[in-house]
Write a protein that holds these residues in place. Structure first.
Motif, PDB file in Angstrom:
ATOM      1  N   LYS A 112      42.289  53.346  27.285  1.00  0.00           N
ATOM      2  CA  LYS A 112      42.387  53.807  28.679  1.00  0.00           C
ATOM      3  C   LYS A 112      41.046  53.653  29.397  1.00  0.00           C
ATOM      4  O   LYS A 112      40.989  53.191  30.549  1.00  0.00           O
ATOM      5  N   LYS A 113      39.974  54.031  28.723  1.00  0.00           N
ATOM      6  CA  LYS A 113      38.647  53.902  29.330  1.00  0.00           C
ATOM      7  C   LYS A 113      38.314  52.433  29.594  1.00  0.00           C
ATOM      8  O   LYS A 113      37.721  52.090  30.625  1.00  0.00           O
ATOM      9  N   LYS A 114      38.702  51.578  28.660  1.00  0.00           N
ATOM     10  CA  LYS A 114      38.450  50.144  28.833  1.00  0.00           C
ATOM     11  C   LYS A 114      39.246  49.602  30.017  1.00  0.00           C
ATOM     12  O   LYS A 114      38.734  48.807  30.819  1.00  0.00           O
ATOM     13  N   ILE A 115      40.497  50.054  30.147  1.00  0.00           N
ATOM     14  CA  ILE A 115      41.328  49.637  31.277  1.00  0.00           C
ATOM     15  C   ILE A 115      40.679  50.060  32.592  1.00  0.00           C
ATOM     16  O   ILE A 115      40.615  49.284  33.555  1.00  0.00           O
ATOM     17  N   ASP A 116      40.178  51.286  32.635  1.00  0.00           N
ATOM     18  CA  ASP A 116      39.542  51.793  33.856  1.00  0.00           C
ATOM     19  C   ASP A 116      38.324  50.945  34.233  1.00  0.00           C
ATOM     20  O   ASP A 116      38.115  50.624  35.410  1.00  0.00           O
ATOM     21  N   VAL A 117      37.532  50.582  33.231  1.00  0.00           N
ATOM     22  CA  VAL A 117      36.347  49.757  33.482  1.00  0.00           C
ATOM     23  C   VAL A 117      36.752  48.379  33.994  1.00  0.00           C
ATOM     24  O   VAL A 117      36.176  47.852  34.956  1.00  0.00           O
ATOM     25  N   TRP A 118      37.758  47.793  33.351  1.00  0.00           N
ATOM     26  CA  TRP A 118      38.206  46.455  33.755  1.00  0.00           C
ATOM     27  C   TRP A 118      38.817  46.479  35.155  1.00  0.00           C
ATOM     28  O   TRP A 118      38.606  45.560  35.946  1.00  0.00           O
ATOM     29  N   LYS A 119      39.585  47.528  35.462  1.00  0.00           N
ATOM     30  CA  LYS A 119      40.176  47.633  36.799  1.00  0.00           C
ATOM     31  C   LYS A 119      39.091  47.749  37.865  1.00  0.00           C
ATOM     32  O   LYS A 119      39.192  47.136  38.943  1.00  0.00           O
ATOM     33  N   ALA A 120      38.064  48.524  37.575  1.00  0.00           N
ATOM     34  CA  ALA A 120      36.967  48.682  38.528  1.00  0.00           C
ATOM     35  C   ALA A 120      36.272  47.344  38.766  1.00  0.00           C
ATOM     36  O   ALA A 120      35.947  46.990  39.912  1.00  0.00           O
ATOM     37  N   LYS A 121      36.057  46.597  37.690  1.00  0.00           N
ATOM     38  CA  LYS A 121      35.432  45.273  37.807  1.00  0.00           C
ATOM     39  C   LYS A 121      36.322  44.329  38.610  1.00  0.00           C
ATOM     40  O   LYS A 121      35.839  43.576  39.478  1.00  0.00           O
ATOM     41  N   MET A 122      37.613  44.371  38.351  1.00  0.00           N
ATOM     42  CA  MET A 122      38.548  43.502  39.059  1.00  0.00           C
ATOM     43  C   MET A 122      38.562  43.819  40.554  1.00  0.00           C
ATOM     44  O   MET A 122      38.543  42.909  41.396  1.00  0.00           O
ATOM     45  N   GLU A 123      38.597  45.094  40.884  1.00  0.00           N
ATOM     46  CA  GLU A 123      38.614  45.490  42.290  1.00  0.00           C
ATOM     47  C   GLU A 123      37.333  45.073  43.001  1.00  0.00           C
ATOM     48  O   GLU A 123      37.360  44.629  44.158  1.00  0.00           O
ATOM     49  N   THR A 124      36.207  45.190  42.304  1.00  0.00           N
ATOM     50  CA  THR A 124      34.930  44.750  42.876  1.00  0.00           C
ATOM     51  C   THR A 124      34.943  43.248  43.125  1.00  0.00           C
ATOM     52  O   THR A 124      34.510  42.772  44.185  1.00  0.00           O
ATOM     53  N   ASP A 125      35.448  42.499  42.155  1.00  0.00           N
ATOM     54  CA  ASP A 125      35.515  41.041  42.296  1.00  0.00           C
ATOM     55  C   ASP A 125      36.452  40.643  43.437  1.00  0.00           C
ATOM     56  O   ASP A 125      36.179  39.680  44.170  1.00  0.00           O
ATOM     57  N   GLU A 126      37.557  41.376  43.571  1.00  0.00           N
ATOM     58  CA  GLU A 126      38.498  41.085  44.658  1.00  0.00           C
ATOM     59  C   GLU A 126      37.840  41.288  46.019  1.00  0.00           C
ATOM     60  O   GLU A 126      38.003  40.478  46.938  1.00  0.00           O
ATOM     61  N   LYS A 127      37.096  42.368  46.146  1.00  0.00           N
ATOM     62  CA  LYS A 127      36.420  42.656  47.417  1.00  0.00           C
ATOM     63  C   LYS A 127      35.386  41.581  47.740  1.00  0.00           C
ATOM     64  O   LYS A 127      35.266  41.131  48.880  1.00  0.00           O
ATOM     65  N   LYS A 128      34.650  41.157  46.719  1.00  0.00           N
ATOM     66  CA  LYS A 128      33.653  40.101  46.923  1.00  0.00           C
ATOM     67  C   LYS A 128      34.324  38.804  47.362  1.00  0.00           C
ATOM     68  O   LYS A 128      33.822  38.098  48.250  1.00  0.00           O
ATOM     69  N   ALA A 129      35.459  38.495  46.732  1.00  0.00           N
ATOM     70  CA  ALA A 129      36.179  37.267  47.076  1.00  0.00           C
ATOM     71  C   ALA A 129      36.702  37.323  48.505  1.00  0.00           C
ATOM     72  O   ALA A 129      36.666  36.329  49.238  1.00  0.00           O
ATOM     73  N   GLN A 130      37.177  38.501  48.918  1.00  0.00           N
ATOM     74  CA  GLN A 130      37.694  38.659  50.274  1.00  0.00           C
ATOM     75  C   GLN A 130      36.581  38.542  51.312  1.00  0.00           C
ATOM     76  O   GLN A 130      36.772  37.981  52.392  1.00  0.00           O
ATOM     77  N   GLN A 131      35.405  39.063  50.961  1.00  0.00           N
ATOM     78  CA  GLN A 131      34.265  38.963  51.872  1.00  0.00           C
ATOM     79  C   GLN A 131      33.774  37.526  51.993  1.00  0.00           C
ATOM     80  O   GLN A 131      33.345  37.083  53.059  1.00  0.00           O
ATOM     81  N   LYS A 132      33.878  36.802  50.878  1.00  0.00           N
ATOM     82  CA  LYS A 132      33.424  35.416  50.860  1.00  0.00           C
ATOM     83  C   LYS A 132      34.401  34.499  51.580  1.00  0.00           C
ATOM     84  O   LYS A 132      34.010  33.530  52.233  1.00  0.00           O
ATOM     85  N   HIS A 133      35.697  34.831  51.443  1.00  0.00           N
ATOM     86  CA  HIS A 133      36.740  34.016  52.079  1.00  0.00           C
ATOM     87  C   HIS A 133      37.673  34.930  52.867  1.00  0.00           C
ATOM     88  O   HIS A 133      38.818  35.168  52.460  1.00  0.00           O
ATOM     89  N   PRO A 134      37.218  35.479  53.981  1.00  0.00           N
ATOM     90  CA  PRO A 134      38.062  36.397  54.760  1.00  0.00           C
ATOM     91  C   PRO A 134      39.289  35.679  55.309  1.00  0.00           C
ATOM     92  O   PRO A 134      39.233  34.504  55.662  1.00  0.00           O
ATOM     93  N   THR A 135      40.408  36.402  55.345  1.00  0.00           N
ATOM     94  CA  THR A 135      41.645  35.797  55.854  1.00  0.00           C
ATOM     95  C   THR A 135      41.667  35.823  57.369  1.00  0.00           C
ATOM     96  O   THR A 135      41.022  36.642  57.998  1.00  0.00           O
TER      97      THR A 135
END
Length: 269
Positions: free
Chosen positions: A246-269
């Motif tokens: 569960k802790k590993k999932i939480d860490v991975w989800k946080a990383k994924m959400e951060t990466d998603e935000k960075k990608a959206q900022q880099k390529h805004p729709t």
């Protein structure tokens, strides 16, 4: 490269002809069985299990033909290797039709599929899972580390992990964990294999994301496989292991959400 002798070529073509005939026999039988499945009831699932096993045997023939090419001609035969890879995929498809391809889902979502193969004993389920894994690994090994299929094997391995997990009847397995119950060893080994493969599938999809695709879908699949592993730990009462996942999932989800935000900022729709 040394010149290939006429004798070596002749021996090679004789071997190819022999094993190709056997391969053609498998494919002809598969076609006949598939035609009969359309009108079958419960027997359809058992027939698909046989077809899945046949496809693994077929893959072994193609692997053997490639090794004969290496031995007699000194070169890999990519066509035979690719046929072996395709046979592994077809075996996986047949098995998914039997036990579903659900990754992180309650057992109740696919338990009805396992009821259709109730007479397929636990030991045979474990043997099927091991044979599938061995064949996939053999194909990967023969392709080599620098194969163009390197990252596509991540998907094949993960689907294998899902099948291994879904072959287990999670409704009856707990009662079967008594050492006095017949088949205890295979059930323990099967559960252990499923947990190992689910963890590996998660790690491999994470690796694929980081080193190859940067596709969020790959990261989501990595997390789904962790969640599936956590379900098994919870079911088995392995509370500490479940909490670690569960802790590993939480860490991975946080990383994924951060990466998603960075990608959206880099390529805004």
């Amino acid at each position: 490269m040394a010149k290939i002798s006429t004798e070596a070529k002749q021996r090679y073509f004789e071997k190819v002809r022999e094993y190709k005939q056997r391969a053609d026999q498998y494919l002809a039988r598969e076609k006949t069985v598939l035609a009969s499945i359309q009108s079958e009831g419960n027997g359809a699932s058992y027939k698909r299990l046989v077809l899945a096993d046949d496809r693994l045997n077929l893959a072994s023939y193609f692997l053997l033909l490639n090794r004969i090419s290496v031995s007699l001609l000194g070169v890999k035969n990519d066509a035979f290797l690719n046929d072996a890879r395709k046979s592994c995929y077809q075996s996986v498809i047949f098995l998914e039709e039997v036990v579903t391809n659900l990754i992180d889902a309650p057992f109740s979502d696919y338990s009805d599929h396992l009821e259709l193969i109730a007479d397929f004993h636990d030991a045979h389920r474990f043997e099927m899972a091991r044979k599938l894994g061995f064949t996939i690994q053999s194909v990967e090994d023969d392709f080599g580390d620098n194969s163009k299929w390197k990252w596509s094997f991540v998907e094949l391995e993960a689907r294998y992990a899902t099948i291994t997990k879904n072959l287990i009847n999670l409704r009856t397995v707990i009662a079967g964990m008594d050492p006095r119950v017949e088949g205890y060893e295979s059930r323990v080994a099967h559960l252990s294999l499923a947990k190992e493969l689910l963890q590996r599938a998660a790690d491999r999809y994470r690796e694929k994301y980081e080193l190859s695709t940067l596709r969020i879908d790959d990261f989501k699949l990595a997390i789904a496989y962790l969640a599936s592993l956590r379900r098994i730990h919870i079911m088995l009462g392995e509370t500490q292991n479940a909490e670690v996942i569960k802790k590993k999932i939480d860490v991975w989800k946080a990383k994924m959400e951060t990466d998603e935000k960075k990608a959206q900022q880099k390529h805004p729709t």
